[in-house]
Design an enzyme around this catalytic site. Structure first.
Site, PDB file in Angstrom:
ATOM      1  N   ASN A 158      -6.848  -4.905  -3.127  1.00  0.00           N
ATOM      2  CA  ASN A 158      -7.481  -4.027  -4.126  1.00  0.00           C
ATOM      3  C   ASN A 158      -8.772  -4.560  -4.741  1.00  0.00           C
ATOM      4  OD1 ASN A 158      -6.154  -5.993  -5.562  1.00  0.00           O
ATOM      5  ND2 ASN A 158      -5.368  -4.619  -7.123  1.00  0.00           N
ATOM      6  N   GLU A 254      -0.314 -14.796  -8.595  1.00  0.00           N
ATOM      7  CA  GLU A 254      -0.582 -13.615  -9.427  1.00  0.00           C
ATOM      8  C   GLU A 254       0.108 -12.442  -8.737  1.00  0.00           C
ATOM      9  OE1 GLU A 254      -5.225 -14.756 -10.425  1.00  0.00           O
ATOM     10  OE2 GLU A 254      -4.705 -12.749  -9.825  1.00  0.00           O
ATOM     11  N   CYS A 288      -2.919  -4.473 -10.651  1.00  0.00           N
ATOM     12  CA  CYS A 288      -1.722  -5.122 -11.191  1.00  0.00           C
ATOM     13  C   CYS A 288      -1.663  -4.913 -12.707  1.00  0.00           C
ATOM     14  CB  CYS A 288      -1.750  -6.605 -10.893  1.00  0.00           C
ATOM     15  SG  CYS A 288      -3.115  -7.426 -11.689  1.00  0.00           S
TER      16      CYS A 288
HETATM   17  P1  NAP Z   1       0.891  -7.930  -0.465  1.00  0.00           P
HETATM   18  O1  NAP Z   1       1.429  -6.965   0.518  1.00  0.00           O
HETATM   19  O2  NAP Z   1       1.755  -9.001  -0.980  1.00  0.00           O
HETATM   20  O3  NAP Z   1      -0.405  -8.621   0.240  1.00  0.00           O
HETATM   21  C1  NAP Z   1      -1.133  -9.581  -0.462  1.00  0.00           C
HETATM   22  C2  NAP Z   1      -1.644 -10.586   0.559  1.00  0.00           C
HETATM   23  O4  NAP Z   1      -0.531 -11.296   1.096  1.00  0.00           O
HETATM   24  C3  NAP Z   1      -2.347  -9.942   1.752  1.00  0.00           C
HETATM   25  O5  NAP Z   1      -3.398 -10.767   2.186  1.00  0.00           O
HETATM   26  C4  NAP Z   1      -1.241  -9.897   2.781  1.00  0.00           C
HETATM   27  O6  NAP Z   1      -1.701  -9.873   4.112  1.00  0.00           O
HETATM   28  C5  NAP Z   1      -0.570 -11.219   2.505  1.00  0.00           C
HETATM   29  N1  NAP Z   1       0.799 -11.291   3.030  1.00  0.00           N
HETATM   30  C6  NAP Z   1       1.649 -10.288   3.325  1.00  0.00           C
HETATM   31  N2  NAP Z   1       2.815 -10.791   3.798  1.00  0.00           N
HETATM   32  C7  NAP Z   1       2.678 -12.138   3.812  1.00  0.00           C
HETATM   33  C8  NAP Z   1       3.513 -13.237   4.190  1.00  0.00           C
HETATM   34  N3  NAP Z   1       4.743 -13.045   4.659  1.00  0.00           N
HETATM   35  N4  NAP Z   1       3.018 -14.490   4.062  1.00  0.00           N
HETATM   36  C9  NAP Z   1       1.772 -14.706   3.592  1.00  0.00           C
HETATM   37  N5  NAP Z   1       0.931 -13.721   3.212  1.00  0.00           N
HETATM   38  C10 NAP Z   1       1.390 -12.456   3.320  1.00  0.00           C
HETATM   39  O7  NAP Z   1       0.291  -7.196  -1.748  1.00  0.00           O
HETATM   40  P2  NAP Z   1      -0.829  -6.031  -1.758  1.00  0.00           P
HETATM   41  O8  NAP Z   1      -0.217  -4.809  -1.207  1.00  0.00           O
HETATM   42  O9  NAP Z   1      -2.096  -6.523  -1.154  1.00  0.00           O
HETATM   43  O10 NAP Z   1      -1.074  -5.867  -3.309  1.00  0.00           O
HETATM   44  C11 NAP Z   1      -0.165  -5.120  -4.038  1.00  0.00           C
HETATM   45  C12 NAP Z   1       0.706  -6.037  -4.869  1.00  0.00           C
HETATM   46  O11 NAP Z   1      -0.040  -7.170  -5.313  1.00  0.00           O
HETATM   47  C13 NAP Z   1       1.188  -5.345  -6.113  1.00  0.00           C
HETATM   48  O12 NAP Z   1       2.504  -5.780  -6.423  1.00  0.00           O
HETATM   49  C14 NAP Z   1       0.228  -5.812  -7.193  1.00  0.00           C
HETATM   50  O13 NAP Z   1       0.818  -5.762  -8.471  1.00  0.00           O
HETATM   51  C15 NAP Z   1      -0.009  -7.237  -6.755  1.00  0.00           C
HETATM   52  N6  NAP Z   1      -1.296  -7.684  -7.280  1.00  0.00           N
HETATM   53  C16 NAP Z   1      -1.285  -8.537  -8.341  1.00  0.00           C
HETATM   54  C17 NAP Z   1      -2.481  -8.938  -8.898  1.00  0.00           C
HETATM   55  C18 NAP Z   1      -2.525  -9.882 -10.065  1.00  0.00           C
HETATM   56  O14 NAP Z   1      -3.638 -10.305 -10.455  1.00  0.00           O
HETATM   57  N7  NAP Z   1      -1.386 -10.263 -10.621  1.00  0.00           N
HETATM   58  C19 NAP Z   1      -3.681  -8.472  -8.392  1.00  0.00           C
HETATM   59  C20 NAP Z   1      -3.636  -7.584  -7.293  1.00  0.00           C
HETATM   60  C21 NAP Z   1      -2.432  -7.188  -6.742  1.00  0.00           C
HETATM   61  P3  NAP Z   1      -1.646  -8.465   4.917  1.00  0.00           P
HETATM   62  O15 NAP Z   1      -2.593  -7.554   4.252  1.00  0.00           O
HETATM   63  O16 NAP Z   1      -2.053  -8.862   6.312  1.00  0.00           O
HETATM   64  O17 NAP Z   1      -0.226  -7.975   4.866  1.00  0.00           O
HETATM   65  O1  G3P Z   2      -5.007  -5.848  -9.569  1.00  0.00           O
HETATM   66  C1  G3P Z   2      -6.128  -6.653  -9.748  1.00  0.00           C
HETATM   67  C2  G3P Z   2      -5.990  -7.304 -11.081  1.00  0.00           C
HETATM   68  O2  G3P Z   2      -6.561  -8.543 -11.022  1.00  0.00           O
HETATM   69  C3  G3P Z   2      -6.542  -6.366 -12.129  1.00  0.00           C
HETATM   70  O3  G3P Z   2      -7.898  -6.622 -12.366  1.00  0.00           O
HETATM   71  O4  G3P Z   2      -9.888  -6.370 -13.775  1.00  0.00           O
HETATM   72  O5  G3P Z   2      -8.794  -4.320 -12.861  1.00  0.00           O
HETATM   73  O6  G3P Z   2      -7.685  -5.627 -14.670  1.00  0.00           O
HETATM   74  P1  G3P Z   2      -8.623  -5.677 -13.480  1.00  0.00           P
END
Ligand code: NAP
Ligand code: G3P
Length: 480
Positions: A158, A254, A288
């Site tokens: 994202n 995160e 997030c």
């Molecule tokens: P995701 O599916 O966990 O993917 C995040 C990253 O992890 C991608 O690069 C993904 O690669 C990789 N990944 C997937 N499976 C993996 C594995 N088994 N081992 C190592 N890496 C792996 O999450 P997303 O769909 O990108 O983002 C959505 C989630 O992330 C939501 O829950 C959101 O709340 C959270 N998020 C949190 C924050 C924060 O700042 N706290 C910010 C953004 C998003 P691939 O794309 O190749 O699968």
């Molecule tokens: O999901 C991405 C997280 O880092 C949120 O960033 O700046 O949109 O609150 P922001």
């Protein structure tokens, strides 16, 4: 449409072939965006990480000035290539051009602030602890920051530029080297960024971009013995896997969120509704820190629902490729399917909505608000990461705090009230890291510490905290 053939920086080499490639398609029109060399086996991963470790032995001894200049060169290249970068972001993740440009600007600011904060840190070195500080007899302790080594950075879809550079900038300015894996949907940008980093001067193996599906290459990266630190942003399930597979090295996780907007009965309903709609539906709720649930005093619940319905009707909905719409294409069919599942589950269990369920071109889910949501509904607990907002009523502030805290997540929360003293009092009882008063949550300003507890994460981010997470203390004790 012929795909663009991307090259990728892996250590000292710009690679156009790994005997395999991955094709990236746009969520906007399912047209191919690019084809990128991808890593497919453990041997390749082990070689990349080993060569990164060798590069670290040299890079850690480079000067702050040389590292600073390379990152400033990179900022100039981000500026120079802003149109191509923003177009890639639009095509790969269906973020509006306006928000993609904002992401570039924010990233440049982030890198420059990181350089400044790191300079302040090293200018205060060494930290001296001796008899002048405590009644220590006969010893002088000198303490320095040292880079950890090879930092593995895994970033989400994202914020494909910003959430990559919030990892790479603190790592590289500190003297670490980086191996990074961008999200698959964001890999074209990730590969392009690696070439800009090379052009900026990172030509001696300091940077390796690993293109490949997380489910295929993830474990090999996480478990690799040459990795000294992992910084991950993404889902809780992957974050937990990282902690299980490599429990001893430092990690920064995160993860997911279920940020609540808590609306008290004295809140300014019109202003609150406008703020909640912005906080919940920016980038289709795929943040997030997005507002993922509204907890409202039942005395003003229906007033708030009406006001939110009014604000939702002001949102613009359309294709990211055709204009700066507020709500655009979702990242994937699975994401749409999941949000529809949560929506229908809630409606079957007594929730109500005043909007029609609209799926445009099969990939744009029009924003929708659910009210009368109860604890039997899955969306009461689960992170939707999409444009569906549940509203839950409460009868007392104590019950609002309880509902907030029973969540498995603990990222941020917001409280809407005219009584700031009461808001500060409630904030102390909320099991989250950050509470916003009369404003929806956000990761920024980036100089603020940022993080999550429970299933929202481990460790702190933010400009200074990210630098500290990628350094360790080295002590030298002189004895009289
Ligand atoms: P995701 O599916 O966990 O993917 C995040 C990253 O992890 C991608 O690069 C993904 O690669 C990789 N990944 C997937 N499976 C993996 C594995 N088994 N081992 C190592 N890496 C792996 O999450 P997303 O769909 O990108 O983002 C959505 C989630 O992330 C939501 O829950 C959101 O709340 C959270 N998020 C949190 C924050 C924060 O700042 N706290 C910010 C953004 C998003 P691939 O794309 O190749 O699968
Ligand atoms: O999901 C991405 C997280 O880092 C949120 O960033 O700046 O949109 O609150 P922001």
């Amino acid at each position: 449409m012929q795909p663009k053939l991307f090259k990728v920086l892996v250590g000292k080499e710009i690679r156009d072939d790994f005997n395999d490639s991955i094709q990236i398609f746009s969520p906007i029109n399912n047209q191919i965006i690019g084809s990128i060399p991808r890593v497919k086996n453990k041997y390749q991963i082990d070689k990349i990480c080993h060569e990164a470790k060798e590069a670290f032995a040299i890079y850690k001894n480079t000067s702050f000035e040389s590292r600073k200049n390379k990152l400033l060169n990179f900022c100039e290249l981000l500026n120079k290539n802003w149109d191509e970068i923003s177009n890639l972001i639009v095509q790969e993740i269906a973020k509006s051009k306006r928000d993609a440009i904002k992401e570039i600007e924010r990233t440049i600011d982030y890198i420059k602030l990181t350089i400044d904060e790191y300079e302040k840190m090293i200018n205060k070195q060494p930290m001296i602890i001796d008899s002048n500080v405590h009644n220590i007899k006969g010893k002088t302790g000198k303490f320095y920051y040292e880079p950890l080594g090879v930092v593995l950075a895994i970033s989400p879809f994202n914020y494909p530029l910003n959430l990559l550079m919030t990892k790479l900038a603190p790592a590289l300015i500190s003297g670490n080297v980086v191996v990074y894996k961008p999200a698959t949907q964001g890999s074209c940008l990730g590969a392009f960024i690696s070439l800009l980093l090379y052009e900026s001067g990172f030509k001696n193996g300091e940077v390796s971009c690993v293109i490949g599906k997380g489910s295929e290459v993830g474990d090999w990266l996480i478990e690799n013995s040459d990795i000294n630190m992992i910084t991950f942003t993404g889902s809780t399930s992957v974050g937990k896997r990282i902690s299980q597979l490599n429990p001893l090295i430092p990690v920064s996780l995160e993860l997911g969120g279920k940020d609540a907007a808590i609306v008290l009965k004295d809140a300014d309903i019109a202003k609150t509704a406008a703020n909640i709609v912005k906080g919940a539906f920016l980038y289709n709720g795929q943040r997030c820190t997005g507002i993922k649930r509204v907890l409202v005093d039942d005395k003003v619940a229906y007033k708030l629902v009406d006001a939110i319905n009014y604000e939702i009707n002001k949102l613009t909905v359309g294709s990211a490729s055709e204009g700066n719409f507020d709500v655009t294409e979702m990242i994937s069919a699975n994401s749409i399917k999941y949000n529809l599942h949560l929506l229908l589950d809630a409606l079957q269990k007594g929730a109500l909505t005043d909007q029609n369920i609209r799926l445009i071109n099969n990939n744009i889910l029009a924003p929708i608000v659910l009210y009368n949501v109860n604890s039997n509904c899955k969306i009461y607990y689960e992170e939707q990461f999409g444009p569906v907002l549940p509203i839950i009523s409460f009868k007392s502030i104590e019950s609002a705090i309880e509902i907030n805290n029973e969540s498995e997540y603990g990222l941020q929360a917001s409280i809407y009230t005219e009584d700031i003293e009461l808001a500060n009092k409630i904030a102390k009882s909320l099991d989250v890291v950050t509470v916003n008063i009369n404003q929806s949550p956000s990761r920024g300003p980036d100089i603020f510490p940022f993080g999550g507890i429970k299933n929202s994460g481990k460790g702190m981010q933010g400009i200074k905290e990210a630098i500290i997470s990628m350094n360790r203390i080295k002590g030298v004790i002189e004895n009289d």
